[in-house]
Write a protein that holds these residues in place. Structure first.
Motif, PDB file in Angstrom:
ATOM      1  N   UNK A 277       0.701  -1.074  -0.269  1.00  0.00           N
ATOM      2  CA  UNK A 277       0.055  -0.099  -0.408  1.00  0.00           C
ATOM      3  C   UNK A 277       1.104   1.460  -0.214  1.00  0.00           C
ATOM      4  N   UNK A 278       0.129   2.309  -0.704  1.00  0.00           N
ATOM      5  CA  UNK A 278       1.567   3.959  -1.026  1.00  0.00           C
ATOM      6  C   UNK A 278       0.613   4.786   0.552  1.00  0.00           C
ATOM      7  N   UNK A 279       1.350   5.707   0.281  1.00  0.00           N
ATOM      8  CA  UNK A 279       0.961   6.997   1.154  1.00  0.00           C
ATOM      9  C   UNK A 279       1.608   7.635   0.080  1.00  0.00           C
ATOM     10  N   UNK A 280      -0.242   8.492   0.177  1.00  0.00           N
ATOM     11  CA  UNK A 280      -0.068   9.324  -1.620  1.00  0.00           C
ATOM     12  C   UNK A 280       0.435  11.375  -1.113  1.00  0.00           C
ATOM     13  N   UNK A 281       0.779  11.463  -1.617  1.00  0.00           N
ATOM     14  CA  UNK A 281       1.626  12.793  -1.100  1.00  0.00           C
ATOM     15  C   UNK A 281       0.996  13.714  -1.797  1.00  0.00           C
ATOM     16  N   UNK A 282       0.206  14.278  -2.378  1.00  0.00           N
ATOM     17  CA  UNK A 282      -0.008  15.839  -2.690  1.00  0.00           C
ATOM     18  C   UNK A 282       0.397  17.022  -2.274  1.00  0.00           C
ATOM     19  N   UNK A 283       1.481  17.438  -3.460  1.00  0.00           N
ATOM     20  CA  UNK A 283       2.221  18.551  -3.431  1.00  0.00           C
ATOM     21  C   UNK A 283       0.469  19.451  -3.705  1.00  0.00           C
ATOM     22  N   UNK A 284       0.289  20.497  -3.066  1.00  0.00           N
ATOM     23  CA  UNK A 284      -0.994  21.342  -3.694  1.00  0.00           C
ATOM     24  C   UNK A 284      -0.141  22.188  -4.270  1.00  0.00           C
ATOM     25  N   UNK A 285       0.735  23.125  -3.676  1.00  0.00           N
ATOM     26  CA  UNK A 285       1.064  23.896  -3.973  1.00  0.00           C
ATOM     27  C   UNK A 285       0.155  25.428  -4.001  1.00  0.00           C
ATOM     28  N   UNK A 286      -0.006  26.333  -4.573  1.00  0.00           N
ATOM     29  CA  UNK A 286      -1.077  27.528  -5.135  1.00  0.00           C
ATOM     30  C   UNK A 286      -1.864  26.952  -6.367  1.00  0.00           C
ATOM     31  N   UNK A 287      -1.811  26.050  -6.648  1.00  0.00           N
ATOM     32  CA  UNK A 287      -3.699  24.932  -7.048  1.00  0.00           C
ATOM     33  C   UNK A 287      -4.062  24.823  -5.835  1.00  0.00           C
ATOM     34  N   UNK A 288      -5.106  25.184  -5.014  1.00  0.00           N
ATOM     35  CA  UNK A 288      -5.534  24.408  -4.456  1.00  0.00           C
ATOM     36  C   UNK A 288      -7.074  24.261  -4.447  1.00  0.00           C
ATOM     37  N   UNK A 289      -7.279  25.132  -5.780  1.00  0.00           N
ATOM     38  CA  UNK A 289      -8.733  25.032  -6.573  1.00  0.00           C
ATOM     39  C   UNK A 289      -8.571  23.830  -7.117  1.00  0.00           C
ATOM     40  N   UNK A 290      -7.489  22.895  -7.723  1.00  0.00           N
ATOM     41  CA  UNK A 290      -7.517  21.696  -8.614  1.00  0.00           C
ATOM     42  C   UNK A 290      -8.181  20.092  -7.706  1.00  0.00           C
ATOM     43  N   UNK A 291      -7.478  20.739  -6.342  1.00  0.00           N
ATOM     44  CA  UNK A 291      -7.360  19.628  -5.143  1.00  0.00           C
ATOM     45  C   UNK A 291      -9.007  18.469  -4.998  1.00  0.00           C
ATOM     46  N   UNK A 292     -10.144  18.814  -5.169  1.00  0.00           N
ATOM     47  CA  UNK A 292     -10.753  18.258  -4.931  1.00  0.00           C
ATOM     48  C   UNK A 292     -11.091  17.058  -6.198  1.00  0.00           C
TER      49      UNK A 292
END
Length: 152
Positions: free
Chosen positions: A1-16
């Motif tokens: 199993x993986x731990x997923x890490x999302x580098x949100x940067x300044x594009x938080x509007x794309x996170x959902x």
């Protein structure tokens, strides 16, 4: 199993959108946890990100280095928030992990534009990621070297 890490940067509007796309991988048992790393957001944005993470079961952490330190799996999938996967990505990822696969590059769909580059995520051992002073996707990709397996 993986731990997923999302580098949100300044594009938080794309996170959902990205969190929703990760759901099939979690259902298949490939994802153990999702950690969202981002910059020092304004208080309003931080509250919105915290609410979104709470709703989806993700955890909001500080920067990428803190996310690597908090990850519970030995294998990490580090993604930029802007990545959008091509059809069949869950199957390719699952096959890679079942084959004992370790480090690899997972490419996303090419965005429109003549000079646009295909975004990518990296699968890397947590121990390797932890050796970088300030982890970032480019540094993690460099750790894998030019011969890294590609999950295209």
């Amino acid at each position: 199993m993986l731990s997923v890490i999302i580098d949100a940067g300044t594009a938080e509007d794309r996170l959902a959108g990205l969190l929703a796309v990760l759901t099939p991988a979690a259902v298949e048992g490939l994802v153990r946890e999702v950690l969202v790393a981002g910059p020092a957001w304004t208080e309003l944005v931080a509250d919105q990100m915290d609410a979104l993470c709470e709703d989806t079961g993700a955890e909001l952490v500080g920067d990428l280095g803190q996310a690597v330190a908090r990850a519970r799996s030995d294998l990490l999938l580090v993604l930029p928030v802007a990545i959008r996967f091509r059809n069949g990505w869950v199957e390719r990822l699952g096959d890679h992990l079942r084959d004992g696969g370790r480090e690899a590059v997972l490419s996303g769909e090419k965005p429109p534009g003549l000079f646009a580059r295909r975004p990518y995520g990296v699968i890397v051992a947590r121990a390797e990621a932890a050796t970088l002073v300030e982890p970032d996707l480019k540094g993690l990709r460099g750790k894998l070297g030019p011969g890294a397996r590609r999950l295209d």
